[in-house]
Design an enzyme around this catalytic site. Structure first.
Site, PDB file in Angstrom:
ATOM      1  NE  ARG A  58      -0.261 -24.886  19.725  1.00 27.64           N
ATOM      2  CZ  ARG A  58      -0.784 -25.528  20.783  1.00 27.64           C
ATOM      3  NH1 ARG A  58      -1.769 -26.378  20.621  1.00 27.64           N
ATOM      4  NH2 ARG A  58      -0.310 -25.314  21.993  1.00 27.64           N
ATOM      5  CG  ASP A 183      -3.053 -29.294  -4.266  1.00 30.05           C
ATOM      6  OD1 ASP A 183      -3.414 -28.132  -4.516  1.00 30.05           O
ATOM      7  OD2 ASP A 183      -1.883 -29.578  -3.926  1.00 30.05           O
ATOM      8  CE  LYS A 208       2.992 -22.242  -4.360  1.00 32.18           C
ATOM      9  NZ  LYS A 208       2.734 -23.662  -4.547  1.00 32.18           N
TER      10      LYS A 208
HETATM   11  C1  LIG Z   1       3.042 -24.875  -3.809  1.00 32.32           C
HETATM   12  C2  LIG Z   1       2.136 -26.048  -3.828  1.00 32.32           C
HETATM   13  C3  LIG Z   1       1.940 -26.834  -2.686  1.00 32.32           C
HETATM   14  C4  LIG Z   1       2.681 -26.597  -1.392  1.00 32.32           C
HETATM   15  O1  LIG Z   1       2.366 -25.378  -0.821  1.00 32.32           O
HETATM   16  P1  LIG Z   1       3.327 -24.493   0.121  1.00 32.32           P
HETATM   17  O2  LIG Z   1       2.495 -23.332   0.440  1.00 32.32           O
HETATM   18  O3  LIG Z   1       4.562 -24.178  -0.666  1.00 32.32           O
HETATM   19  O4  LIG Z   1       3.656 -25.345   1.309  1.00 32.32           O
HETATM   20  C5  LIG Z   1       1.032 -27.873  -2.772  1.00 32.32           C
HETATM   21  N1  LIG Z   1       0.375 -28.146  -3.927  1.00 32.32           N
HETATM   22  C6  LIG Z   1       0.559 -27.423  -5.041  1.00 32.32           C
HETATM   23  C7  LIG Z   1      -0.206 -27.770  -6.271  1.00 32.32           C
HETATM   24  C8  LIG Z   1       1.441 -26.349  -5.037  1.00 32.32           C
HETATM   25  O5  LIG Z   1       1.629 -25.629  -6.153  1.00 32.32           O
END
Ligand SMILES: *Cc1c(COP(=O)(O)O)cnc(C)c1O
Length: 392
Positions: A58, A183, A208
């Site tokens: 961790r 993000d 993604k």
């Molecule tokens: C999918 C996504 C998230 C969240 O991510 P997870 O891996 O599903 O927890 C945050 N921001 C964006 C732009 C996303 O497409």
């Protein structure tokens, strides 16, 4: 790409690779929860920080570290930290930057669960937020309050592909000495590098494009070394949203092909956008790489290409949109994005169904809006399927 690599394509493959383990070309998976100390004194030194080395997974793991170094290199940041999901990364960053009474200034339109997290922080901990278009320096300045603790930006915004000028936002954030967090899930460091535009922290849902194969849920954060060390030693250690060694290994593997995949995703998307724009059943197409995008100038400034995500508005009702999805044969109906497979979803009833209807309206998410994550198939096959579903 750091000091060693001039090109991101090479850094993605060779960066942070470590062949010291029996000459293994690919770093091994350290599937262990704990690490043995030679002596009690060594254990004391590791805990006190006098000696570098692993203690417990961790707090750090060699396979996870490879991934963290690779993403930091690709984003052009000092250090990286891996999390068990994109939302674990978003929540850790927001928890690390705020305390009760603070305020978060957020781009208008964010990932659905980021929206949910902001609501939770407000209701349970008195951390307020508001949404801002961030269309100009003036607009941003006016939205900043004395208690604003961070600026949270998504660009392109999901699913309407509105853009925010990162250099502009970073300039204002610096003026007020507030960290700008981006993000960067939709663009990846191959298409957009927010730290190079002056932003402070970048985060990803690595689920993604970074993983790229739809087989991992993970998150990543990149920033200054002091910030990342503190994040690792506080929120991550004590809240615990860590990534498993195997998942880190899959992501480090995915990153090697990120540049070639993003090129292909973007090229395919450009072809599909042209076809969609000319189709009589399509009212509007949203794609940052399209010269017709109202903010194409911003796209040109900060993105290498448009990426693989397209939204388009169908003429007709929710039922018409659903019927079109149901006619598809190759393209899969699924949320998530960035996979080799082309995926399609209906934001109003899926990813953004938790957003109140009036706010959805304001965000431009109509009942006819469809989001397409263009995959790596031959674009002709993707279009053939879309066309028969649109015409059907
Ligand atoms: C999918 C996504 C998230 C969240 O991510 P997870 O891996 O599903 O927890 C945050 N921001 C964006 C732009 C996303 O497409």
């Amino acid at each position: 790409m750091g000091e060693k690599y001039q090109h991101i394509e090479t850094a993605a493959i060779h960066g942070a690779s470590d062949t010291r383990y029996a000459g293994s070309l690919v770093p091994p998976i350290f599937q262990t929860s704990t690490f043995v100390f030679d002596t009690a004194e060594q254990g004391e030194k590791r805990f006190s920080g006098q000696e570098d080395g692993y203690i417990y997974s961790r707090l750090g793991n060699p396979t996870v570290r490879v991934l963290e170094e690779k993403i930091a290199l690709l984003e052009g940041g000092e250090a990286g930290l891996a999390f068990g999901s994109g939302m674990a990364a978003v929540s850790a960053v927001l928890l690390s930057l705020t305390k009760s009474g603070d305020h978060i200034l957020c781009s208008k339109g964010v990932y659905g669960c980021t929206f949910g997290l902001l609501e939770l922080l407000k209701e349970k901990y008195g951390i307020s937020h508001n949404f801002c278009d961030m269309g100009s320096e003036e607009e941003l300045r006016q939205a900043i309050r004395p208690e604003t603790a961070c600026i949270f930006i998504e660009t392109p915004i999901n699913p309407t592909m509105q853009l925010i000028d990162l250099e502009m936002a970073a300039t204002v954030a610096k003026e007020y000495q507030i960290p700008a967090v981006v993000d960067n899930t939709f663009s990846t460091p191959y298409l957009q590098q927010p730290l190079q535009k002056g932003c402070d922290i970048v985060l990803h849902s690595a689920t993604k494009y970074i993983g790229g194969h739809g087989d991992v849920v993970a998150g990543l954060v990149v920033g200054k070394k002091a910030y990342i060390q503190n994040l690792a030693a506080t929120v991550q250690k004590d809240v615990g949203g860590i990534l498993s060694p195997f998942d880190a290994w899959l992501l480090a593997r995915g990153l090697k092909t990120l540049p070639v995949r993003m090129d292909r995703h973007s090229e395919n998307a450009e072809k599909i956008v042209k076809k969609l724009t000319a189709h009589p059943r399509v009212k509007r197409v949203y794609f940052p790489g399209d010269t017709g995008h109202p903010q194409f100038e911003i796209a040109k400034k900060q993105m290498k290409a448009g990426g693989g995500l397209i939204s388009f508005e169908l003429k007709g009702t929710k039922e018409d949109a659903q019927a079109m999805l149901n006619r598809l044969k190759l393209i899969r109906i699924a949320v998530s994005l960035g996979d080799a497979e082309t995926l399609i979803q209906h934001p109003a009833t899926m990813t953004h169904s938790a957003v109140p209807a009036d706010m959805r309206q304001e965000m431009g998410i109509s009942d006819g809006l469809i989001r397409l994550s263009v995959g790596l198939e031959a674009w002709q096959d993707i279009w053939e399927d879309l066309e028969q579903a649109l015409n059907g």
